[in-house]
Scaffold this active site. Structure first.
Site, PDB file in Angstrom:
ATOM      1  N   HIS A  37       0.834  -1.206   0.000  1.00  0.00           N
ATOM      2  CA  HIS A  37       0.000   0.000   0.000  1.00  0.00           C
ATOM      3  C   HIS A  37       0.872   1.260   0.000  1.00  0.00           C
ATOM      4  O   HIS A  37       0.587   2.229  -0.709  1.00  0.00           O
ATOM      5  CB  HIS A  37      -0.906   0.029   1.241  1.00  0.00           C
ATOM      6  CG  HIS A  37      -1.921  -1.060   1.296  1.00  0.00           C
ATOM      7  ND1 HIS A  37      -1.831  -2.105   2.185  1.00  0.00           N
ATOM      8  CD2 HIS A  37      -3.058  -1.272   0.589  1.00  0.00           C
ATOM      9  CE1 HIS A  37      -2.868  -2.905   2.022  1.00  0.00           C
ATOM     10  NE2 HIS A  37      -3.626  -2.425   1.059  1.00  0.00           N
ATOM     11  N   LEU A 186       2.380  -9.483  -1.060  1.00  0.00           N
ATOM     12  CA  LEU A 186       1.966  -8.850   0.185  1.00  0.00           C
ATOM     13  C   LEU A 186       0.453  -8.665   0.185  1.00  0.00           C
ATOM     14  O   LEU A 186      -0.144  -8.248  -0.802  1.00  0.00           O
ATOM     15  CB  LEU A 186       2.659  -7.503   0.361  1.00  0.00           C
ATOM     16  CG  LEU A 186       4.181  -7.513   0.486  1.00  0.00           C
ATOM     17  CD1 LEU A 186       4.681  -6.130   0.911  1.00  0.00           C
ATOM     18  CD2 LEU A 186       4.653  -8.570   1.475  1.00  0.00           C
ATOM     19  N   SER A 187      -0.156  -8.991   1.306  1.00  0.00           N
ATOM     20  CA  SER A 187      -1.604  -8.890   1.460  1.00  0.00           C
ATOM     21  C   SER A 187      -1.925  -8.683   2.927  1.00  0.00           C
ATOM     22  O   SER A 187      -1.252  -9.241   3.803  1.00  0.00           O
ATOM     23  CB  SER A 187      -2.287 -10.170   0.963  1.00  0.00           C
ATOM     24  OG  SER A 187      -3.658 -10.196   1.334  1.00  0.00           O
TER      25      SER A 187
END
EC number: 6.3.2.1
Length: 283
Positions: A37, A186-187
């Site tokens: 993000h 990535l999560s």
């Protein structure tokens, strides 16, 4: 960085920035932010003068048996990450602010075809919820550009089509998936994995990458190739939702002539559903 909770405050802050001639970018999120993000926000800051991020866990895009109630809310940590990444304005509305007349009678935005199949098949109504909330955010902010991660490849395709079909004057930018050192995308949901599951999870990307390598080497029997990779994933402990090769633009089943492909996968590691993809251009 300022944080606002109401549409009125959001619009006032954006109007001030626009009156100063600033180019405005939007990065919508559901919070529980990670470095992927942050990379999106940093890219937005490179491309625009005023970066708006939103944090809203959108009930419309969660199914009845999904993790709406348990999805992590980490606002203070998220604010710090956004500040460091170059965000100027954070919008953190509640459900009543986003859906003041309730969700039962909410006008919905539907993007046919692209919302069907793949994640749309196993998460009915998900992309309708995504398209609806993103269209609302676009109307509230009216950004010059919006940035999304390519990890959610189908979501990105849905948003691109919505913007095109509804004549929204917004540039949609997809940014490459950010990965851990072992390849796992990535999560925010990676945090649900226990230690053993986290160690096994990179097998998802390995299978996708090996599929791409086989196609690049000339493999044309996609069905046999995918079946072997599904067996590989099952042996690694995954319960497969789908593993497919699609046309990267239309997301329709691929043909032998398609030069632009995407390999897409969704699979459960324990109770955690992971998704990943890899874009492949055949020369």
């Amino acid at each position: 960085m300022n944080t606002v909770k109401t549409v009125l405050e959001l619009r006032a802050a954006v109007a001030r920035a626009r009156s100063e001639g600033k180019r405005i970018a939007l990065t919508p999120t559901m919070g529980n932010l990670h470095s992927g993000h942050a990379a999106l926000v940093s890219k937005a800051a490179q491309r625009a003068d005023f970066v708006v991020a939103s944090i809203f866990v959108n009930p419309l895009q969660f199914g009845p048996n999904e993790d709406l109630a348990t999805y992590p809310r980490t606002l203070a940590a998220d604010q710090e990450k956004l500040l460091q990444a170059g965000c100027n304005l954070l919008f953190t509305p509640g459900v009543e602010e986003m859906y003041p007349h309730g969700m039962a009678d909410q006008t919905l935005v539907s993007v046919p075809h692209l919302s069907q199949g793949l994640c749309g098949a196993s998460r009915p109504g998900h992309f309708e919820g995504v398209a609806t909330v993103v269209s609302k955010l676009f109307n509230m902010v009216q950004p010059d550009l919006a940035i999304f991660g390519e990890k959610d490849f189908q979501q990105l395709a849905v948003i691109r089509a919505m913007v095109r079909d509804l004549n929204m004057p917004i540039q949609i930018i997809g940014e490459p998936t950010v990965r851990a050192d072992d390849g796992l995308a990535l999560s925010s949901r990676n945090g649900y994995l226990d230690e053993a599951q986290r160690a096994a999870a990179p097998a998802l990307y390995q299978a996708i990458r090996q599929t791409a390598e086989a196609i690049s080497a000339g493999e044309q029997d996609f069905e046999t190739l995918l079946n072997s990779k599904k067996q590989q994933l099952q042996a690694a402990g995954f319960r497969i939702d789908y593993l497919e090769i699609r046309n990267a633009d239309s997301l329709r089943p691929t043909t032998a002539e398609d030069p632009d492909l995407v390999i897409l996968a969704a699979a459960f590691m324990g109770k955690t559903r992971l998704i990943d993809n890899l874009h492949l251009t055949r020369g």
